[in-house]
Motif scaffolding. Structure first.
Motif, short mmCIF file in Angstrom:
data_model
loop_
_atom_site.label_atom_id
_atom_site.label_comp_id
_atom_site.label_asym_id
_atom_site.label_seq_id
_atom_site.Cartn_x
_atom_site.Cartn_y
_atom_site.Cartn_z
N ASP A 174 -12.13 -2.21 5.08
CA ASP A 174 -13.13 -1.58 4.24
C ASP A 174 -14.50 -1.81 4.87
O ASP A 174 -14.93 -2.95 5.00
CB ASP A 174 -13.08 -2.19 2.84
CG ASP A 174 -13.97 -1.46 1.87
OD1 ASP A 174 -14.89 -0.74 2.33
OD2 ASP A 174 -13.75 -1.61 0.66
N ARG A 208 -0.95 5.16 7.13
CA ARG A 208 -2.10 5.48 7.97
C ARG A 208 -1.75 5.26 9.45
O ARG A 208 -1.01 4.35 9.79
CB ARG A 208 -3.28 4.59 7.59
CG ARG A 208 -4.50 4.81 8.47
CD ARG A 208 -5.58 3.76 8.27
NE ARG A 208 -6.55 3.83 9.36
CZ ARG A 208 -7.13 2.78 9.90
NH1 ARG A 208 -6.84 1.57 9.49
NH2 ARG A 208 -8.00 2.93 10.90
N PRO A 266 -11.01 5.46 7.34
CA PRO A 266 -9.69 6.10 7.48
C PRO A 266 -9.44 6.68 8.86
O PRO A 266 -8.50 7.43 9.04
CB PRO A 266 -9.78 7.23 6.45
CG PRO A 266 -11.22 7.68 6.57
CD PRO A 266 -12.02 6.41 6.81
N ALA A 292 -18.10 7.76 0.01
CA ALA A 292 -16.68 7.80 -0.32
C ALA A 292 -16.08 9.20 -0.21
O ALA A 292 -14.86 9.36 -0.29
CB ALA A 292 -16.46 7.27 -1.74
N PHE A 315 -5.30 6.83 3.21
CA PHE A 315 -4.80 5.59 2.64
C PHE A 315 -5.91 4.57 2.47
O PHE A 315 -6.92 4.58 3.17
CB PHE A 315 -3.70 5.01 3.54
CG PHE A 315 -2.49 5.88 3.64
CD1 PHE A 315 -1.49 5.81 2.69
CD2 PHE A 315 -2.35 6.78 4.68
CE1 PHE A 315 -0.37 6.63 2.78
CE2 PHE A 315 -1.24 7.60 4.79
CZ PHE A 315 -0.24 7.52 3.83
N ASP A 316 -5.67 3.65 1.56
CA ASP A 316 -6.56 2.53 1.35
C ASP A 316 -6.68 1.71 2.63
O ASP A 316 -5.75 1.64 3.43
CB ASP A 316 -6.01 1.66 0.21
CG ASP A 316 -6.91 0.49 -0.09
OD1 ASP A 316 -6.66 -0.59 0.47
OD2 ASP A 316 -7.84 0.64 -0.89
N ALA A 317 -7.83 1.08 2.82
CA ALA A 317 -8.06 0.30 4.03
C ALA A 317 -7.06 -0.83 4.19
O ALA A 317 -6.82 -1.32 5.30
CB ALA A 317 -9.49 -0.26 4.03
N ASN A 318 -6.47 -1.29 3.09
CA ASN A 318 -5.50 -2.38 3.16
C ASN A 318 -4.09 -1.91 3.51
O ASN A 318 -3.20 -2.73 3.71
CB ASN A 318 -5.46 -3.13 1.83
CG ASN A 318 -6.79 -3.81 1.52
OD1 ASN A 318 -7.43 -4.36 2.41
ND2 ASN A 318 -7.20 -3.76 0.26
N GLN A 319 -3.87 -0.59 3.57
CA GLN A 319 -2.55 -0.07 3.91
C GLN A 319 -2.22 -0.40 5.36
O GLN A 319 -3.02 -0.18 6.26
CB GLN A 319 -2.53 1.44 3.72
CG GLN A 319 -1.23 2.12 4.10
CD GLN A 319 -0.19 2.04 3.01
OE1 GLN A 319 -0.51 1.68 1.87
NE2 GLN A 319 1.04 2.38 3.33
#
Length: 483
Positions: free
Chosen positions: A36, A202, A222, A277, A318-322
């Motif tokens: 993130d 991702r 992303p 965002a 996808f979320d940055a943690n994916q």
């Protein structure tokens, strides 16, 4: 995905060119870690983003300085300087002294703010296989695009504001399969199929180190590769995308030799823009690589070509943690009979259980049956760093709990000594219940006078390595496991 898991051989960062120091060029790579950008950002990424933003903000400051020094005029891009008192060109250049105020900065992000050319995916060549030591390297042809993105002249973003633009790619699914036949006979009996599989996630370019299982050089989510920055003082950017998936397979596995590669990778790709965002996809494409290639006795082969189609939907973001593709890939083996599974090492059977459970019920059953027949030994080694008693050695037992509970001991051990405790896997677990999240509970008991719990810990799948113990009594122990 990338080498030895589900691999991208993608772009490495190129030498920075001001004011857009983030471009990548071709070179071997895998996929990279996302994060993130609002959280802790790696210094290399911070540096590249700050330099690019400096180009945006700095140019604005220069324009204000020039404006204040009349009668000097600024000529941009070879055009005619604006006459005194006329509005500034749209896009953020301030009006000359005495003219109209600067346009109101635009908020948000939509496609009308940008113009682009290019973005058409180019695919050339065929899948190929070549020897690589005791492995075979299977590589897709190059896949790439180039595009030019412009911030429209009537759009002003304002100071310290920018739009990022670059490629976003998602892996939509991958299964790369090495077929191993007895004696390497291309028409012989199939003994094993080795899979490298990954689900939708991702994708990102970077360099994968198979020894460490880590990725370096990857950019932040992303993006697939480093984005470019558009702003009032930096209104155009050239964006490129390059990918070349590839992976390696063992030449031999047991009595089998690699004779064929099967499966495919599927990707969703876009030329995209991002502001805060908000993300918009300017052009989206689906593409895939069919891996089917016969492997000759010389360990070479030529397969088909990659294909592409116009996407009806953009890639999922996808979320940055994916986990990125290379780090989410699973290596596992499938066997079409219990007897063939029995011939494989226990480590291969255990590693294959989670993926086979979700992807091949028949292969999963054969692996479960083989593990039940083999009933491999789970060994817990306990080291006594300090005993429970000053005067006596400890009498130690170990209790292991999975879907079943078993206890082994007692073994008398003094300071600095160690003991081993052996459990059949099926004493503590039903192999059919094992998945990637399975853990065993370990309890170390001391029973010179009566059984007391001195330490507890957990042993996660695949049930090997150090066990982190939580001390409960006065003794101090260490423990490890192997299977």
């Amino acid at each position: 995905m990338s080498q030895d898991h589900a691999a991208h051989e993608s772009a490495k960062p190129a030498t920075p060119q001001s004011p857009d120091p983030t471009e990548q060029s071709s070179g071997p790579a895998a996929v990279g870690l996302g994060f993130d950008p609002r959280a802790d950002v790696p210094r290399s990424v911070q540096r590249s983003r700050l330099i690019a933003m400096q180009g945006v903000v700095g140019n604005r400051a220069v324009q204000r300085l020039v404006q204040s020094r009349t009668p000097i005029a600024v000529q941009r891009d070879g055009g005619t300087p604006p006459a005194s008192g006329t509005p500034a060109p749209a896009g953020g250049a301030p009006a000359p002294a005495g003219g109209s105020p600067s346009p109101t900065p635009a908020t948000g992000l939509d496609a009308s703010m940008l113009t682009f050319t290019g973005g058409d995916l180019k695919l050339a060549g065929n899948v190929s296989a070549a020897p690589q030591g005791d492995k075979v390297r299977v590589t897709a042809p190059d896949v790439n695009f180039s595009a030019h993105v412009t911030l429209n002249k009537d759009v002003t973003l304002g100071d310290n504001q920018n739009i990022e633009t670059g490629p976003i790619q998602a892996l939509m699914g991958a299964d790369r399969i090495g077929v191993y036949r007895k004696g390497g006979d291309p028409t012989g009996e199939v003994l094993e199929e080795k899979h490298i599989s990954a689900d939708k996630t991702r994708d990102a370019a970077g360099e994968y180190d198979p020894r460490k299982g880590t990725v370096s050089g990857a950019t932040y989510a992303p993006w697939f590769s480093q984005p470019k920055f558009l702003g009032d003082g930096n209104r155009e950017a050239d964006v490129s995308f390059t990918d070349r998936p590839g992976f390696s397979l063992d030449v031999k596995s047991g009595e089998g030799s690699l004779t064929e590669v099967k499966g495919q990778d599927r990707f969703s790709l876009s030329l995209a823009a991002k502001r805060a965002a908000a993300i918009i996809h300017l052009k989206s494409t689906n593409w895939e690589v069919p891996w089917h290639t016969a492997i000759s006795p010389t360990l070479t082969g030529t397969g088909g070509s990659a294909t592409s189609s116009v996407a009806t939907e953009p890639p999922p973001v996808f979320d940055a943690n994916q986990p990125i593709a290379i780090l989410s890939a699973q290596q596992w083996s499938a066997f079409d009979t219990v007897e063939k599974a029995m011939a494989a090492p226990v480590s291969t059977l255990l590693r294959s259980l989670p993926a086979a459970k979700g992807q091949s019920p028949d292969a999963h059953k054969n692996i479960v049956d083989a593990l039940q027949r083999k009933n491999p030994t789970l060994t817990i080694t306990v080291t006594v760093q300090s005993t429970n008693s000053i005067a006596f050695d400890d009498r130690i037992s170990v209790q292991v709990k999975g879907t079943k509970t078993a206890k082994k001991g007692s073994v008398v051990i003094g300071d600095g000594g160690s003991g081993t405790f052996a459990f059949g896997l099926t004493e503590v677990l039903d192999p059919a219940s094992i998945d990637a999240g399975t853990t065993l509970s370990i309890e170390i008991l001391e029973g010179m006078v009566w059984d007391s719990s001195e330490a507890t810990g957990t042993l996660p799948f695949p049930f090997a390595g150090d066990i982190g113990l939580r001390k409960k009594g006065s003794a101090k122990y260490g423990a490890s496991a192997s299977i």
